[in-house]
Write a protein that holds these residues in place. Sequence first.
Motif, PDB file in Angstrom:
ATOM      1  N   ALA A   1      52.093  27.569  42.723  1.00 30.56           N
ATOM      2  CA  ALA A   1      52.189  28.769  43.549  1.00 30.56           C
ATOM      3  C   ALA A   1      53.305  28.635  44.586  1.00 30.56           C
ATOM      4  N   ALA A   2      53.391  27.472  45.210  1.00 30.52           N
ATOM      5  CA  ALA A   2      54.428  27.269  46.221  1.00 30.52           C
ATOM      6  C   ALA A   2      55.818  27.341  45.577  1.00 30.52           C
TER       7      ALA A   2
ATOM      8  N   ARG B   1      56.609  30.916  44.836  1.00 31.11           N
ATOM      9  CA  ARG B   1      56.965  31.646  46.053  1.00 31.11           C
ATOM     10  C   ARG B   1      58.423  31.379  46.420  1.00 31.11           C
TER      11      ARG B   1
ATOM     12  N   PHE C   1      50.576  30.394  37.933  1.00 30.54           N
ATOM     13  CA  PHE C   1      50.473  30.032  39.351  1.00 30.54           C
ATOM     14  C   PHE C   1      51.754  30.399  40.092  1.00 30.54           C
TER      15      PHE C   1
ATOM     16  N   ILE D   1      51.551  33.987  40.735  1.00 29.80           N
ATOM     17  CA  ILE D   1      50.685  34.287  41.878  1.00 29.80           C
ATOM     18  C   ILE D   1      51.438  34.050  43.190  1.00 29.80           C
TER      19      ILE D   1
ATOM     20  N   LEU E   1      53.703  36.906  43.788  1.00 28.29           N
ATOM     21  CA  LEU E   1      52.988  38.125  44.172  1.00 28.29           C
ATOM     22  C   LEU E   1      53.016  38.354  45.686  1.00 28.29           C
ATOM     23  N   GLY E   2      52.781  37.274  46.426  1.00 29.87           N
ATOM     24  CA  GLY E   2      52.769  37.386  47.876  1.00 29.87           C
ATOM     25  C   GLY E   2      54.142  37.752  48.424  1.00 29.87           C
TER      26      GLY E   2
ATOM     27  N   ARG F   1      54.874  41.385  47.888  1.00 27.61           N
ATOM     28  CA  ARG F   1      54.152  42.195  48.856  1.00 27.61           C
ATOM     29  C   ARG F   1      54.833  42.142  50.217  1.00 27.61           C
TER      30      ARG F   1
ATOM     31  N   MET G   1      43.246  38.492  39.614  1.00 25.44           N
ATOM     32  CA  MET G   1      44.129  38.836  40.735  1.00 25.44           C
ATOM     33  C   MET G   1      43.903  40.286  41.167  1.00 25.44           C
ATOM     34  N   PRO G   2      44.124  40.567  42.452  1.00 21.46           N
ATOM     35  CA  PRO G   2      44.032  41.949  42.926  1.00 21.46           C
ATOM     36  C   PRO G   2      44.792  42.902  41.992  1.00 21.46           C
ATOM     37  N   THR G   3      46.016  42.497  41.614  1.00 17.89           N
ATOM     38  CA  THR G   3      46.691  43.195  40.522  1.00 17.89           C
ATOM     39  C   THR G   3      46.625  42.287  39.298  1.00 17.89           C
ATOM     40  N   PRO G   4      45.739  42.611  38.360  1.00 18.30           N
ATOM     41  CA  PRO G   4      45.576  41.711  37.210  1.00 18.30           C
ATOM     42  C   PRO G   4      46.902  41.466  36.498  1.00 18.30           C
TER      43      PRO G   4
END
Lengths: 343, 343
Positions: free
Chosen positions: A237-238, A241, A263, A266, A269-270, A273, A297-300
């Motif tokens: 995830a990191a 990002r 991951f 994901i 995703l942040g 946003r 996920m909030p948005t699958p």
Amino acid sequence: MTETSGTSVRFPAPVTLRVIAEEIGVSVSTVSRVLKAQGDDATRWASAETVARIRAYAKSREYRPHPHAASLRTARSGLVGVLVPRLQDFVLATVYEGVEEAATEHGYSTFVTNSLDDPANKALRTEMMLQRRVEGIIFGDAHHHDPLLSAFAERGTPFVLVSRRSGDYVSATCDDLLGGALVGRHLVEAGRRDLAVLAGLPFASTAIERTSGAVDAFTEAGLHVAPERIEWGPFDAAGGRQAAEKILSRRPYPDAIFATNDFAAIGALGVLRDHGLRVPDDIALIGYNDTPLAAEMPTPLTTVRSPMHEMGRRGIELLIELLGGGTPDSERLTPELVVRQSG
Amino acid sequence: MTETSGTSVRFPAPVTLRVIAEEIGVSVSTVSRVLKAQGDDATRWASAETVARIRAYAKSREYRPHPHAASLRTARSGLVGVLVPRLQDFVLATVYEGVEEAATEHGYSTFVTNSLDDPANKALRTEMMLQRRVEGIIFGDAHHHDPLLSAFAERGTPFVLVSRRSGDYVSATCDDLLGGALVGRHLVEAGRRDLAVLAGLPFASTAIERTSGAVDAFTEAGLHVAPERIEWGPFDAAGGRQAAEKILSRRPYPDAIFATNDFAAIGALGVLRDHGLRVPDDIALIGYNDTPLAAEMPTPLTTVRSPMHEMGRRGIELLIELLGGGTPDSERLTPELVVRQSG
DNA sequence: CTGAAAGCGCTTACAG
DNA sequence: CTGAAAGCGCTTACAG
């Protein structure tokens, strides 16, 4: 008190062949032969009655051959070593579950360890597996060009690659070129024209092939993917990002992002946003592996399902063929696009 | 070709004591004694010159004692078994990494396997570990009332619990009661009055204690938490989603949700969004474990950091104390609240 | 058919 | 100080 009551499971202490032999009044050799024969075959080594007595007694005392004694005698340890980049990674943990499951079914035991994709550590861990007298090794951490692997091949100990391919070494992997192509074609069909890729680790075949597959699909559609649209980095995830931040530091924005790992997606995703970008309206986002989280996920997340568990199983099966003197072909398992909301 | 060039690592075939003894011209006994003595201690067994020659030769041939031969002779296998509910679970994978790391440092090797929290499977896997002649077992899958554990205790093989406690058995865990209390107090201070808990597996001490800790904190503040505000279920995203759906099927909504696991919290996040509820404005959401994903969520997750890796390390250390005849106390490691955006 | 014996690679009490 | 010997628990060629 309630803890001990109603217990039906017992864990008795191990018995040896000698104990059984003395109890039944036959030689250790006979007990050994009878116990490892299956069915009526055992009557080649003793009368039907003796066979029955030996088996009954062995069963009642829960006889299990001492693996180290057998190993010493037969020079077959029944052990397989497994190296993964990191067990914390869901993907590799799942692959390992498949390895362990199939190994157990075939009477093998496995040792796993993390190599962290670090050459010195890989050499050390491989060495350690050898000290433990494994009969073969499953590498889940192969690099695209891997001098360690060729050095190891010279030693003669059989091995199989899983998850990541390298050279012509026997492997059980996902067809990641196809997986990437599925993503690329799907995005093109959805009208996306400008692809960015959070590519993953540059030395991993998974990252390289997923990226190529997607980029090639765009190229075939007459759409160019510029080099600066490809960001390499860790599969987490990191890492996702950071790679996404780099992509979004340049204008114009792409209209699609392919993360070669859920991951990483994901993590991206942040960032999307934070930039006020809507998924998929402004930018489509697609992951890889169909990790359980993808659907939650909030948005699958739209992603590619890869047969992680099956890869592990096939890895062991290939290794066992190798151990038996066979020359199996590598296996490329088929991925599947799972379309959800993100792209 | 490029693959094999420039290689400095080699993986030579193992040598035995006898080979060394013959080469140097001393007995196997002497070689054995010299090689296992450290430093000048070795000169008790041979002249300084012989010691040097033995060591040099052993090193050049990369001598490593055959673990199975030593095991057979000394009745010490150097093996530890580890049972976890499931290695796919990030938390347990991390605990296991700690176990494996510390075991290696202490000269032990570990076997891991998934028990899936299923009693029959647990018994089978435990049995399998015993067949492999492990000296002790680390259980990461203890149940609150665990008949298997008491049956196993009778057998006499040392064991240690990690992650989940049970009865008075020696364990290395997180102080989950405190962890829950940190969450409860923080929510109360933030002005939340109506708590719901996605509690986790009802037979796991982790779930029970985290829940109690939080509920007690509310009770101490004069705030009642009704039984229907507590939903038990699996420790994963799908489990969290289902539990959250149940909670939100009733009115009024709570103003805070504590998921005793980050993945359950992530699953709940989607449900909250589907209900048009904003986090934390409408409902605060707090997770547990401080998984890497917690910080990377679109709404970064407030959570409790638990020393997962350290728990695994301490588990092995306690087991080694037990194996040495010691009577160590259980260890409860300290959790830490990590406040981010979600609550 | 079945047992005695050798031996896998170590460690360690026992003699010299 | 150092070697020969026994033995851990098996398996398996070799004799009877």
